[in-house]
Design a protein around this motif. Structure first.
Motif, short mmCIF file in Angstrom:
data_model
loop_
_atom_site.label_atom_id
_atom_site.label_comp_id
_atom_site.label_asym_id
_atom_site.label_seq_id
_atom_site.Cartn_x
_atom_site.Cartn_y
_atom_site.Cartn_z
N ILE A 155 0.84 -1.21 0.00
CA ILE A 155 0.00 0.00 0.00
C ILE A 155 0.87 1.25 0.00
O ILE A 155 0.60 2.22 -0.72
N GLY A 156 1.93 1.24 0.82
CA GLY A 156 2.82 2.39 0.89
C GLY A 156 3.49 2.67 -0.45
O GLY A 156 3.63 3.83 -0.86
N ALA A 157 3.90 1.61 -1.15
CA ALA A 157 4.56 1.78 -2.44
C ALA A 157 3.60 2.38 -3.46
O ALA A 157 3.97 3.29 -4.23
N ILE A 158 2.35 1.89 -3.48
CA ILE A 158 1.37 2.41 -4.44
C ILE A 158 1.05 3.87 -4.17
O ILE A 158 1.03 4.71 -5.08
N LEU A 159 0.80 4.23 -2.89
CA LEU A 159 0.45 5.61 -2.54
C LEU A 159 1.61 6.56 -2.84
O LEU A 159 1.42 7.66 -3.37
#
Length: 506
Positions: A155-159
């Motif tokens: 999730i952190g990578a996508i955001l």
């Protein structure tokens, strides 16, 4: 069968407390991916940006044992609503940070409020369901506590890649708002108690636990005991912790009731969950470094690698809580989970530099199944004899143990990687010389020799890669043996009097 009138209330509470738990545990891993971007935004060094993680963890681990005391002092309902609100406010402030100093300060506030979320969520669920349904409740709770940090890097990578590093903090706001809305409407009010504050115990506990967490977080970057700061932290952790334990065992009213550890299931459960956190989260912490730094995976693809593990963990949580705990001895389920966790680490350690995406993902799937088989039965076993009056306090201690285990695991694997890399590089270099037949044969297809500048550079790079692989292999094998070594502790645990799990609606 038809649903009872209380069932909708229970479902609402379950969803609300799972969301509350997700707030805290998701934040513990989602920020890691954004650190390079925050570092660039503030012009900070790598050592300085580690304080973004350290400030949060240290403040959380110091405050977490106070959960039971604070719940009695101001009431559990008021405490969890305050904690969610405070966490959301400091999350927004982190997203609006204008310097590294303000970010660290706001992260510390985040940690202080977030510390209460998991213990309170767990104790609320224990009170909301009878013993025979705790497996189901813990399965739902585990979806937040275990699956969220696994999916956090994805999730952190996508955001971060799609929007901005600030979104990893702003994403907490809608989750907090929904949790507040649901808990505010369903959680019954409770009356606060007039509890005396044990200031001396509070001071000793804060010094002992805070110094230990600081030591674990900063030890590797400061070269451990060669640093005067780490020496002071080690002494403070030892003296503060020892004084707190000795004082706590000799008094009836303390800031934390250490007599909870007199229950052998609770004591053994804490030991196992700490060791499991070392074995599982130590591996999760270094896997992105392994696949990005050594295998050359881009950040998004490295994030996707955690999705199969998260799905397997979620499935395992639900099946274990809804079906397996009701039919099998929880000790046997936990034993199977530890075996799968060990197997997962051994399988990852057996990979080579040509490992494909699914060769990397399958050990994670095995580990994901192991997570559910350990987490749900351990909660059932550890809290079997803990009465409702001490649930908040016991949950706080259990949470601290889990967090310290995770920190110890990360510290150990970090130290082993650094020292192993140096050792293995020196070892391999001894056997590769410009006149080595193996070196000449390796470079011959490229039309190069070990004596040439380009040939020497290729050999040096390959030595570094192989040394790193040897170091990672050693670490994953060690984590596998840690998980396997926890199995004998299960022998001292009693089987719960009632360990089943029934559906939420009946």
């Amino acid at each position: 069968m038809s649903a009872s009138p209380a069932a909708p209330v229970r479902i609402t509470i379950v969803v609300a407390v799972v969301l509350s738990a997700v707030l805290e545990v998701l934040d513990s891993t989602i920020v890691n991916v954004a650190l390079p971007h925050i570092k660039s935004a503030f012009g900070a060094t790598t050592d300085q940006t580690t304080w973004i993680l350290t400030s949060y963890i240290v403040s959380a681990v110091v405050v977490m044992p106070l959960t039971g005391f604070m719940a009695r002092r101001i009431g559990r309902r008021r405490l969890i609503l305050t904690a969610i609100t405070g966490f959301a406010v400091f999350s927004a402030l982190c997203g609006l940070s204008w310097s590294l100093g303000t970010m660290v300060a706001f992260r510390m506030g985040q940690g202080m409020f977030g510390a209460f979320l998991i213990p309170l969520s767990q104790s609320i669920l224990f009170d909301a369901f009878p013993k025979e349904k705790r497996g189901q409740a813990m399965a739902m709770f585990g979806l937040g506590v275990v699956v969220a940090p696994v999916l956090g890097p994805t999730i952190g990578a996508i955001l971060t890649d799609t929007y901005s590093w600030r979104m990893v903090f702003f994403v907490n706001l809608p989750i907090a708002a929904l949790a507040l809305l649901m808990l505010g409407g369903e959680l019954p009010k409770d009356e606060p108690e007039n509890v005396r504050i044990d200031w001396a115990g509070l001071f000793l506990m804060a010094i002992g636990i805070g110094a230990l967490q600081f030591l674990l977080d900063q030890g590797e970057s400061k070269d451990w005991l060669s640093s005067r700061v780490i020496q002071v932290a080690a002494i403070a952790a030892a003296l503060g912790g020892l004084a707190f334990v000795i004082r706590g065992l000799g008094r009836s009213e303390t800031i934390v009731d250490l007599r909870l550890f007199a229950d052998r299931n609770f004591a053994a459960g804490n030991a196992i969950i700490a060791g499991f956190s070392v074995a599982m989260f130590g591996g999760i912490a270094i896997l992105p470094l392994f696949v990005q730094g050594l295998l050359g995976y881009p950040v998004i693809e490295a994030g996707y690698l955690f999705i199969p593990r998260g799905l397997a963990a979620g499935f395992s949580m639900v099946i274990t809580g809804a079906v397996l705990v009701n039919r099998f001895d929880p000790r046997m389920l936990a034993a199977l989970g530890l075996i799968l966790t060990a197997w997962s680490n051994f399988a990852t350690g057996a990979l080579n530099l040509d490992a494909s995406f699914w060769q990397l993902a399958w050990p994670g799937v095995i580990g994901g199944f192991g997570m559910g088989l350990v987490f749900v039965p351990m909660s059932t076993l550890a809290f079997d004899k803990i009465d409702s009056a001490r649930q908040n306090e016991a949950s706080g201690l259990y949470g601290v143990t889990r967090q310290l285990g995770s920190s110890i695991g990360i510290a150990i694997v970090g130290a082993m990687i650094v020292r192993g890399l140096a050792m293995d590089t020196a070892l391999l270099t001894q056997h590769v010389t410009p006149y080595s037949a193996a070196a000449q044969a390796y470079l011959a297809p490229l039309g190069l020799t070990p004596q040439s500048t380009e040939g020497a550079a290729i050999l040096s790079g390959e030595i570094a890669r192989q040394a790193a692989l040897m170091s990672y292999t050693r670490v994953f094998d060690m984590l596998g043996w840690v998980a396997a070594g926890l199995l004998p502790i299960l022998l001292v645990m009693r089987r719960p009097t009632q360990s089943g799990a029934a559906p939420l609606a009946h």
